[in-house]
Design a protein around this motif. Structure first.
Motif, PDB file in Angstrom:
ATOM      1  N   ILE A  45      17.202  22.631-114.348  1.00  0.00           N
ATOM      2  CA  ILE A  45      17.116  22.859-114.585  1.00  0.00           C
ATOM      3  C   ILE A  45      16.457  24.273-114.363  1.00  0.00           C
ATOM      4  O   ILE A  45      16.457  25.433-113.726  1.00  0.00           O
ATOM      5  N   LEU A  46      15.638  24.387-115.114  1.00  0.00           N
ATOM      6  CA  LEU A  46      14.199  25.375-115.284  1.00  0.00           C
ATOM      7  C   LEU A  46      13.038  24.989-114.360  1.00  0.00           C
ATOM      8  O   LEU A  46      13.335  26.240-114.054  1.00  0.00           O
ATOM      9  N   MET A  47      13.280  23.769-113.811  1.00  0.00           N
ATOM     10  CA  MET A  47      12.400  23.495-112.711  1.00  0.00           C
ATOM     11  C   MET A  47      12.871  24.670-111.273  1.00  0.00           C
ATOM     12  O   MET A  47      11.963  24.937-110.448  1.00  0.00           O
ATOM     13  N   SER A  48      13.815  24.891-110.563  1.00  0.00           N
ATOM     14  CA  SER A  48      14.528  25.008-110.301  1.00  0.00           C
ATOM     15  C   SER A  48      14.707  26.611-110.021  1.00  0.00           C
ATOM     16  O   SER A  48      14.872  27.674-108.841  1.00  0.00           O
ATOM     17  N   TYR A  49      14.039  27.589-110.614  1.00  0.00           N
ATOM     18  CA  TYR A  49      13.909  28.506-110.517  1.00  0.00           C
ATOM     19  C   TYR A  49      11.941  29.241-110.609  1.00  0.00           C
ATOM     20  O   TYR A  49      11.803  28.890-112.009  1.00  0.00           O
ATOM     21  N   ASN A  50      11.722  29.600-110.170  1.00  0.00           N
ATOM     22  CA  ASN A  50      10.244  29.322-109.476  1.00  0.00           C
ATOM     23  C   ASN A  50       9.576  30.797-110.206  1.00  0.00           C
ATOM     24  O   ASN A  50       8.438  31.398-109.697  1.00  0.00           O
ATOM     25  N   LYS A  51      10.520  31.697-110.528  1.00  0.00           N
ATOM     26  CA  LYS A  51       9.894  33.188-110.363  1.00  0.00           C
ATOM     27  C   LYS A  51       9.287  33.257-112.137  1.00  0.00           C
ATOM     28  O   LYS A  51       9.595  34.226-112.599  1.00  0.00           O
ATOM     29  N   ASN A  52       7.833  33.174-112.033  1.00  0.00           N
ATOM     30  CA  ASN A  52       7.475  32.457-113.640  1.00  0.00           C
ATOM     31  C   ASN A  52       7.259  33.606-114.779  1.00  0.00           C
ATOM     32  O   ASN A  52       7.047  33.551-115.484  1.00  0.00           O
ATOM     33  N   ASN A  53       6.776  34.829-113.197  1.00  0.00           N
ATOM     34  CA  ASN A  53       5.850  36.307-113.925  1.00  0.00           C
ATOM     35  C   ASN A  53       7.124  36.946-114.617  1.00  0.00           C
ATOM     36  O   ASN A  53       7.480  37.810-115.251  1.00  0.00           O
ATOM     37  N   LEU A  54       8.672  36.543-114.301  1.00  0.00           N
ATOM     38  CA  LEU A  54      10.188  36.912-115.336  1.00  0.00           C
ATOM     39  C   LEU A  54      10.511  36.557-116.180  1.00  0.00           C
ATOM     40  O   LEU A  54       9.359  36.005-117.062  1.00  0.00           O
ATOM     41  N   GLU A  55      11.706  37.155-117.251  1.00  0.00           N
ATOM     42  CA  GLU A  55      11.781  36.432-118.341  1.00  0.00           C
ATOM     43  C   GLU A  55      12.825  35.928-118.626  1.00  0.00           C
ATOM     44  O   GLU A  55      13.582  36.132-117.808  1.00  0.00           O
ATOM     45  N   LEU A  56      12.963  35.626-119.723  1.00  0.00           N
ATOM     46  CA  LEU A  56      13.909  34.015-119.782  1.00  0.00           C
ATOM     47  C   LEU A  56      14.971  35.029-120.406  1.00  0.00           C
ATOM     48  O   LEU A  56      15.886  35.134-119.760  1.00  0.00           O
ATOM     49  N   GLU A  57      15.207  35.463-121.369  1.00  0.00           N
ATOM     50  CA  GLU A  57      16.315  37.096-121.687  1.00  0.00           C
ATOM     51  C   GLU A  57      17.092  37.665-120.592  1.00  0.00           C
ATOM     52  O   GLU A  57      17.815  37.710-119.919  1.00  0.00           O
ATOM     53  N   SER A  58      15.680  38.067-119.599  1.00  0.00           N
ATOM     54  CA  SER A  58      16.146  39.481-118.707  1.00  0.00           C
ATOM     55  C   SER A  58      16.814  38.881-117.429  1.00  0.00           C
ATOM     56  O   SER A  58      17.198  40.080-116.187  1.00  0.00           O
ATOM     57  N   HIS A  59      16.276  37.503-117.473  1.00  0.00           N
ATOM     58  CA  HIS A  59      16.516  36.858-115.817  1.00  0.00           C
ATOM     59  C   HIS A  59      16.542  35.960-115.464  1.00  0.00           C
ATOM     60  O   HIS A  59      18.070  36.072-114.708  1.00  0.00           O
ATOM     61  N   PHE A  60      16.306  35.029-116.398  1.00  0.00           N
ATOM     62  CA  PHE A  60      16.906  33.668-116.169  1.00  0.00           C
ATOM     63  C   PHE A  60      18.198  33.772-116.576  1.00  0.00           C
ATOM     64  O   PHE A  60      18.984  32.161-115.633  1.00  0.00           O
ATOM     65  N   LEU A  61      18.605  33.943-117.857  1.00  0.00           N
ATOM     66  CA  LEU A  61      20.270  33.768-118.598  1.00  0.00           C
ATOM     67  C   LEU A  61      20.847  33.936-117.602  1.00  0.00           C
ATOM     68  O   LEU A  61      21.833  33.918-117.587  1.00  0.00           O
ATOM     69  N   PRO A  62      20.453  35.650-117.293  1.00  0.00           N
ATOM     70  CA  PRO A  62      21.499  35.898-116.571  1.00  0.00           C
ATOM     71  C   PRO A  62      21.526  35.676-114.905  1.00  0.00           C
ATOM     72  O   PRO A  62      22.694  36.126-114.271  1.00  0.00           O
ATOM     73  N   ARG A  63      20.596  35.071-114.034  1.00  0.00           N
ATOM     74  CA  ARG A  63      21.131  33.793-113.092  1.00  0.00           C
ATOM     75  C   ARG A  63      21.860  32.881-113.463  1.00  0.00           C
ATOM     76  O   ARG A  63      22.338  32.511-113.188  1.00  0.00           O
ATOM     77  N   LEU A  64      21.581  31.935-114.333  1.00  0.00           N
ATOM     78  CA  LEU A  64      22.421  31.099-115.172  1.00  0.00           C
ATOM     79  C   LEU A  64      23.861  31.414-114.993  1.00  0.00           C
ATOM     80  O   LEU A  64      24.982  30.651-115.094  1.00  0.00           O
ATOM     81  N   THR A  65      23.710  32.865-115.639  1.00  0.00           N
ATOM     82  CA  THR A  65      25.678  32.837-115.912  1.00  0.00           C
ATOM     83  C   THR A  65      25.660  33.578-114.355  1.00  0.00           C
ATOM     84  O   THR A  65      27.416  32.621-114.513  1.00  0.00           O
ATOM     85  N   LYS A  66      25.362  33.949-113.684  1.00  0.00           N
ATOM     86  CA  LYS A  66      25.415  34.083-112.059  1.00  0.00           C
ATOM     87  C   LYS A  66      26.384  33.584-110.729  1.00  0.00           C
ATOM     88  O   LYS A  66      27.287  32.573-111.120  1.00  0.00           O
ATOM     89  N   LEU A  67      25.518  31.573-111.620  1.00  0.00           N
ATOM     90  CA  LEU A  67      25.237  30.480-110.932  1.00  0.00           C
ATOM     91  C   LEU A  67      26.655  29.843-111.744  1.00  0.00           C
ATOM     92  O   LEU A  67      27.090  28.450-111.960  1.00  0.00           O
ATOM     93  N   ASN A  68      27.159  30.409-112.832  1.00  0.00           N
ATOM     94  CA  ASN A  68      28.389  29.240-113.710  1.00  0.00           C
ATOM     95  C   ASN A  68      27.038  27.795-114.492  1.00  0.00           C
ATOM     96  O   ASN A  68      27.490  27.311-114.665  1.00  0.00           O
ATOM     97  N   LEU A  69      26.008  28.170-114.694  1.00  0.00           N
ATOM     98  CA  LEU A  69      25.699  27.205-115.573  1.00  0.00           C
ATOM     99  C   LEU A  69      25.146  27.582-116.955  1.00  0.00           C
ATOM    100  O   LEU A  69      24.075  26.629-117.205  1.00  0.00           O
ATOM    101  N   LEU A  70      25.266  28.303-118.212  1.00  0.00           N
ATOM    102  CA  LEU A  70      25.521  28.292-118.953  1.00  0.00           C
ATOM    103  C   LEU A  70      26.427  28.484-119.672  1.00  0.00           C
ATOM    104  O   LEU A  70      27.551  28.935-119.468  1.00  0.00           O
ATOM    105  N   LYS A  71      26.564  27.335-120.795  1.00  0.00           N
ATOM    106  CA  LYS A  71      27.362  27.460-121.507  1.00  0.00           C
ATOM    107  C   LYS A  71      27.461  27.776-123.106  1.00  0.00           C
ATOM    108  O   LYS A  71      25.976  28.190-123.559  1.00  0.00           O
TER     109      LYS A  71
END
Length: 250
Positions: A197-223
């Motif tokens: 899951i982590l390596m599927s997101y390659n925009k490394n200059n973005l932030e954990l809380e404001s970018h990566f977690l919302p992306r997981l939420t949008k993809l229904n990948l966050l419990k």
């Protein structure tokens, strides 16, 4: 829990707590031990024994702490010197890996880089300035129920520290509510991520809380996993004093 490594995020400046030339808050004393050891001890209770530190600001303080002979004996450290994933963990030790992640590196990239220091495909990520007695056995159990195909985030239902008023348009107080629960729970970290899951997101200059977690939420990948014990975030010395009073057994 030897199949999961723990990444503890300690790379921030922490300017609200101490000056740049002073020790970081994670190495401040909280009753019997420093904050960092109290965090590690909760993981030890559940069988976790490999901790990865992506260092940034104030890294020299952490390196000195980990390599101090007195601390190695006191806390039963096994410092992994070769700083690679090709190492053998000692089951009866607290195995420590650390590396220089860079002064201004985002948390998300720090986490991804941490996979270079473990053979495990899953990591548990926590903030290094939060204290919580999360039941890690139940957390991992929920993660496994998703067949490790979704990430887990730990939430906490916090009460307000203030008394709230319900006021009408004329300014009359109609109701007083003493320290009500917040409407929505807060995020306290304790993230469980798979490498996939982590390596599927390659925009490394973005932030954990404001970018990566919302992306997981949008993809229904966050419990979510709800924590019901204590939680204290140490952002300044006032909050440290409060935690010392309320966590006298630590």
């Amino acid at each position: 829990m030897n199949s999961i490594s723990v990444v503890i995020l300690v790379g921030g400046i922490g300017s609200r707590f101490s000056a740049i030339n002073e020790p970081p808050k994670q190495l401040s004393k909280l009753n019997q031990n420093v904050i960092l050891i109290n965090i590690i001890n909760n993981f030890k209770r559940f069988g976790f024994n490999h901790f990865i530190f992506p260092l940034g600001s104030k890294k020299s303080f952490f390196i000195k702490f980990f390599n101090n002979k007195k601390n190695i004996n006191k806390y039963n450290f096994n410092i992994i010197k070769n700083n690679s994933k090709n190492h053998k963990l000692k089951l009866n030790k607290i195995n420590i890996s650390y590396f220089d992640a860079g002064e201004n590196t985002k948390k998300f990239l720090r986490i991804k880089k941490s996979f270079n220091y473990t053979n495990n495909d899953d990591i548990l990520v926590v903030y290094g300035d939060d204290l919580a007695n999360v039941n890690l056995r139940n957390l991992v159990k929920k993660y496994n129920l998703t067949k490790r195909k979704k990430a887990i985030i730990t939430i906490y239902k916090k009460r307000s520290q203030y008394g709230h008023l319900i006021v009408n348009k004329s300014g009359d107080v109609k109701k007083f509510i003493e320290k009500p629960p917040h409407e929505h729970p807060i995020n306290i970290g304790f993230y469980l991520f798979s490498k996939k899951i982590l390596m599927s997101y390659n925009k490394n200059n973005l932030e954990l809380e404001s970018h990566f977690l919302p992306r997981l939420t949008k993809l229904n990948l966050l419990k979510s996993y709800e924590h019901k014990g204590y939680f204290y975030s140490i952002n300044d010395k006032k909050e440290l004093m409060s935690a010392k009073i309320k966590l006298k057994n630590l």
